[in-house]
Design a protein around this motif. Sequence first.
Motif, PDB file in Angstrom:
ATOM      1  N   GLN A 104       0.827  -1.197   0.000  1.00  0.00           N
ATOM      2  CA  GLN A 104       0.000   0.000   0.000  1.00  0.00           C
ATOM      3  C   GLN A 104       0.868   1.257   0.000  1.00  0.00           C
ATOM      4  O   GLN A 104       0.571   2.227  -0.696  1.00  0.00           O
ATOM      5  N   TYR A 105       1.941   1.225   0.800  1.00  0.00           N
ATOM      6  CA  TYR A 105       2.850   2.369   0.829  1.00  0.00           C
ATOM      7  C   TYR A 105       3.456   2.626  -0.544  1.00  0.00           C
ATOM      8  O   TYR A 105       3.494   3.767  -1.023  1.00  0.00           O
ATOM      9  N   THR A 106       3.922   1.578  -1.196  1.00  0.00           N
ATOM     10  CA  THR A 106       4.564   1.728  -2.508  1.00  0.00           C
ATOM     11  C   THR A 106       3.588   2.274  -3.535  1.00  0.00           C
ATOM     12  O   THR A 106       3.918   3.186  -4.306  1.00  0.00           O
ATOM     13  N   ALA A 107       2.360   1.762  -3.549  1.00  0.00           N
ATOM     14  CA  ALA A 107       1.353   2.246  -4.488  1.00  0.00           C
ATOM     15  C   ALA A 107       1.000   3.705  -4.216  1.00  0.00           C
ATOM     16  O   ALA A 107       0.876   4.524  -5.142  1.00  0.00           O
ATOM     17  N   ALA A 108       0.840   4.060  -2.935  1.00  0.00           N
ATOM     18  CA  ALA A 108       0.508   5.443  -2.591  1.00  0.00           C
ATOM     19  C   ALA A 108       1.657   6.388  -2.924  1.00  0.00           C
ATOM     20  O   ALA A 108       1.432   7.529  -3.357  1.00  0.00           O
ATOM     21  N   ALA A 109       2.894   5.913  -2.746  1.00  0.00           N
ATOM     22  CA  ALA A 109       4.050   6.746  -3.082  1.00  0.00           C
ATOM     23  C   ALA A 109       4.103   7.030  -4.579  1.00  0.00           C
ATOM     24  O   ALA A 109       4.406   8.148  -5.011  1.00  0.00           O
ATOM     25  N   ILE A 110       3.795   6.025  -5.398  1.00  0.00           N
ATOM     26  CA  ILE A 110       3.777   6.215  -6.850  1.00  0.00           C
ATOM     27  C   ILE A 110       2.684   7.204  -7.241  1.00  0.00           C
ATOM     28  O   ILE A 110       2.905   8.129  -8.034  1.00  0.00           O
ATOM     29  N   ALA A 111       1.487   7.028  -6.671  1.00  0.00           N
ATOM     30  CA  ALA A 111       0.362   7.883  -7.035  1.00  0.00           C
ATOM     31  C   ALA A 111       0.590   9.334  -6.638  1.00  0.00           C
ATOM     32  O   ALA A 111       0.185  10.260  -7.358  1.00  0.00           O
ATOM     33  N   PRO A 120      -1.523   3.443  -9.792  1.00  0.00           N
ATOM     34  CA  PRO A 120      -1.548   1.973  -9.727  1.00  0.00           C
ATOM     35  C   PRO A 120      -2.908   1.473  -9.253  1.00  0.00           C
ATOM     36  O   PRO A 120      -3.588   2.150  -8.471  1.00  0.00           O
ATOM     37  N   PRO A 121      -3.330   0.311  -9.715  1.00  0.00           N
ATOM     38  CA  PRO A 121      -4.598  -0.259  -9.212  1.00  0.00           C
ATOM     39  C   PRO A 121      -4.423  -0.770  -7.788  1.00  0.00           C
ATOM     40  O   PRO A 121      -3.310  -0.957  -7.311  1.00  0.00           O
ATOM     41  N   GLY A 122      -5.537  -0.992  -7.144  1.00  0.00           N
ATOM     42  CA  GLY A 122      -5.480  -1.570  -5.813  1.00  0.00           C
ATOM     43  C   GLY A 122      -6.125  -0.703  -4.752  1.00  0.00           C
ATOM     44  O   GLY A 122      -6.573   0.421  -5.014  1.00  0.00           O
ATOM     45  N   VAL A 251      11.273  14.432 -15.772  1.00  0.00           N
ATOM     46  CA  VAL A 251      11.125  13.903 -14.414  1.00  0.00           C
ATOM     47  C   VAL A 251      11.804  12.544 -14.313  1.00  0.00           C
ATOM     48  O   VAL A 251      12.024  11.863 -15.318  1.00  0.00           O
ATOM     49  N   VAL A 252      12.127  12.188 -13.086  1.00  0.00           N
ATOM     50  CA  VAL A 252      12.684  10.860 -12.825  1.00  0.00           C
ATOM     51  C   VAL A 252      11.628   9.809 -13.166  1.00  0.00           C
ATOM     52  O   VAL A 252      10.454   9.959 -12.823  1.00  0.00           O
ATOM     53  N   SER A 253      12.043   8.752 -13.832  1.00  0.00           N
ATOM     54  CA  SER A 253      11.100   7.723 -14.252  1.00  0.00           C
ATOM     55  C   SER A 253      10.512   6.984 -13.052  1.00  0.00           C
ATOM     56  O   SER A 253      11.204   6.699 -12.063  1.00  0.00           O
ATOM     57  N   SER A 254       9.225   6.675 -13.155  1.00  0.00           N
ATOM     58  CA  SER A 254       8.554   5.898 -12.103  1.00  0.00           C
ATOM     59  C   SER A 254       8.689   4.385 -12.322  1.00  0.00           C
ATOM     60  O   SER A 254       8.191   3.606 -11.501  1.00  0.00           O
ATOM     61  N   SER A 255       9.343   3.974 -13.381  1.00  0.00           N
ATOM     62  CA  SER A 255       9.439   2.541 -13.701  1.00  0.00           C
ATOM     63  C   SER A 255      10.037   1.693 -12.583  1.00  0.00           C
ATOM     64  O   SER A 255       9.519   0.606 -12.290  1.00  0.00           O
ATOM     65  N   PRO A 256      11.135   2.130 -11.917  1.00  0.00           N
ATOM     66  CA  PRO A 256      11.666   1.288 -10.838  1.00  0.00           C
ATOM     67  C   PRO A 256      10.660   1.041  -9.725  1.00  0.00           C
ATOM     68  O   PRO A 256      10.556  -0.081  -9.213  1.00  0.00           O
ATOM     69  N   MET A 257       9.910   2.074  -9.348  1.00  0.00           N
ATOM     70  CA  MET A 257       8.925   1.903  -8.284  1.00  0.00           C
ATOM     71  C   MET A 257       7.771   1.021  -8.740  1.00  0.00           C
ATOM     72  O   MET A 257       7.246   0.211  -7.961  1.00  0.00           O
ATOM     73  N   ARG A 258       7.368   1.162  -9.986  1.00  0.00           N
ATOM     74  CA  ARG A 258       6.287   0.316 -10.501  1.00  0.00           C
ATOM     75  C   ARG A 258       6.744  -1.140 -10.605  1.00  0.00           C
ATOM     76  O   ARG A 258       5.960  -2.066 -10.362  1.00  0.00           O
ATOM     77  N   ASP A 259       8.006  -1.363 -10.964  1.00  0.00           N
ATOM     78  CA  ASP A 259       8.541  -2.728 -10.972  1.00  0.00           C
ATOM     79  C   ASP A 259       8.555  -3.311  -9.564  1.00  0.00           C
ATOM     80  O   ASP A 259       8.235  -4.497  -9.365  1.00  0.00           O
ATOM     81  N   ALA A 260       8.935  -2.481  -8.579  1.00  0.00           N
ATOM     82  CA  ALA A 260       8.935  -2.944  -7.204  1.00  0.00           C
ATOM     83  C   ALA A 260       7.522  -3.292  -6.736  1.00  0.00           C
ATOM     84  O   ALA A 260       7.313  -4.308  -6.074  1.00  0.00           O
ATOM     85  N   LEU A 261       6.549  -2.452  -7.118  1.00  0.00           N
ATOM     86  CA  LEU A 261       5.160  -2.722  -6.739  1.00  0.00           C
ATOM     87  C   LEU A 261       4.664  -4.025  -7.357  1.00  0.00           C
ATOM     88  O   LEU A 261       3.957  -4.810  -6.696  1.00  0.00           O
ATOM     89  N   ALA A 262       5.036  -4.269  -8.607  1.00  0.00           N
ATOM     90  CA  ALA A 262       4.637  -5.525  -9.250  1.00  0.00           C
ATOM     91  C   ALA A 262       5.210  -6.726  -8.504  1.00  0.00           C
ATOM     92  O   ALA A 262       4.564  -7.773  -8.378  1.00  0.00           O
ATOM     93  N   HIS A 263       6.438  -6.592  -7.989  1.00  0.00           N
ATOM     94  CA  HIS A 263       7.035  -7.687  -7.230  1.00  0.00           C
ATOM     95  C   HIS A 263       6.329  -7.854  -5.869  1.00  0.00           C
ATOM     96  O   HIS A 263       6.084  -8.975  -5.428  1.00  0.00           O
ATOM     97  N   LEU A 264       5.972  -6.746  -5.245  1.00  0.00           N
ATOM     98  CA  LEU A 264       5.361  -6.793  -3.920  1.00  0.00           C
ATOM     99  C   LEU A 264       3.945  -7.390  -3.959  1.00  0.00           C
ATOM    100  O   LEU A 264       3.510  -8.010  -2.982  1.00  0.00           O
ATOM    101  N   THR A 265       3.250  -7.199  -5.049  1.00  0.00           N
ATOM    102  CA  THR A 265       1.841  -7.619  -5.117  1.00  0.00           C
ATOM    103  C   THR A 265       1.620  -8.917  -5.878  1.00  0.00           C
ATOM    104  O   THR A 265       0.476  -9.305  -6.102  1.00  0.00           O
ATOM    105  N   ARG A 266       2.678  -9.551  -6.275  1.00  0.00           N
ATOM    106  CA  ARG A 266       2.488 -10.793  -7.049  1.00  0.00           C
ATOM    107  C   ARG A 266       2.114 -11.954  -6.133  1.00  0.00           C
ATOM    108  O   ARG A 266       2.356 -11.913  -4.931  1.00  0.00           O
TER     109      ARG A 266
END
Length: 266
Positions: A104-111, A120-122, A251-266
């Motif tokens: 939840q923290y990672t998704a909220a940080a991205i948003a 991110p969904p969720g 801007v700094v790419s959000s891809s690393p954080m989105r990759d981390a979120l995908a790993h956390l929610t799998r």
Amino acid sequence: MSEIGSALLVFALLLISTSLGVWVRPLLPEEHKAHETVQLIQLVIGMLVTFAALVLGLMTASAKASFDTESNGLRGFAADLIEFDTTLREYGSSTDEARRLLGQYTAAAIASTWPREPAPPGDYPRNIGSQDNSQQLESVRLGDMLTAVGTQLRQLQTHDPLQQRTLDDALKQYRRTVDARWKIIEEAHSSISMPFLMTLTFWLCVIFLSFGLIAPRNALAWVTISLGAVSIASAIYVIVDLDTPFSGPIVVSSSPMRDALAHLTR
């Protein structure tokens, strides 16, 4: 001041300086328009152009280095999140709540950090607030969400030495994750010195004032000077934009954080 505002201000000041030089030129006595005087002005302009070009280059390199540092820091933070989640997964089902809070923290940080990109969904807090510039990157609510993860870990009861070692590793990784978060927040602050930028703008205005004093009065000269002003203003725009890594077009790419979120929610 925003990136566009800074660039437009510099562009306007350069054109005003040139116009002032054109307006003053007819008022000068003839001896001030002698060939020797024009040569002296050209020498001074050459000196100032060299200084200004050197400073612009250094500022661009500094802003780019700061942007790259923030980008690399974000990648490291995302890697810490993945490693932290992996350790929690190894501990067992007792860490499911901590892992849920971490996701939840990672998704909220991205948003909240990239409000212009698709969220991110969720199920996670979505009203934390968008960040308009890097100075507002810190969020108390996000910090509380990450603190809740640590609280969950400290409440765990281990049953054997293996679990204890895994929990110790998880707590160390949690602390490393918190440290990485604060490092990103602190490094996101602007590093451009406003007095330094104002001094550079003054040099540029003097240069364009001199252009107005010696430039011929024809359309081609005005177009050339205007293009020079646009080029310098665009350089200022890029410098200011790079210095604010989480706002503006660059801007700094959000891809690393989105990759981390995908790993956390799998």
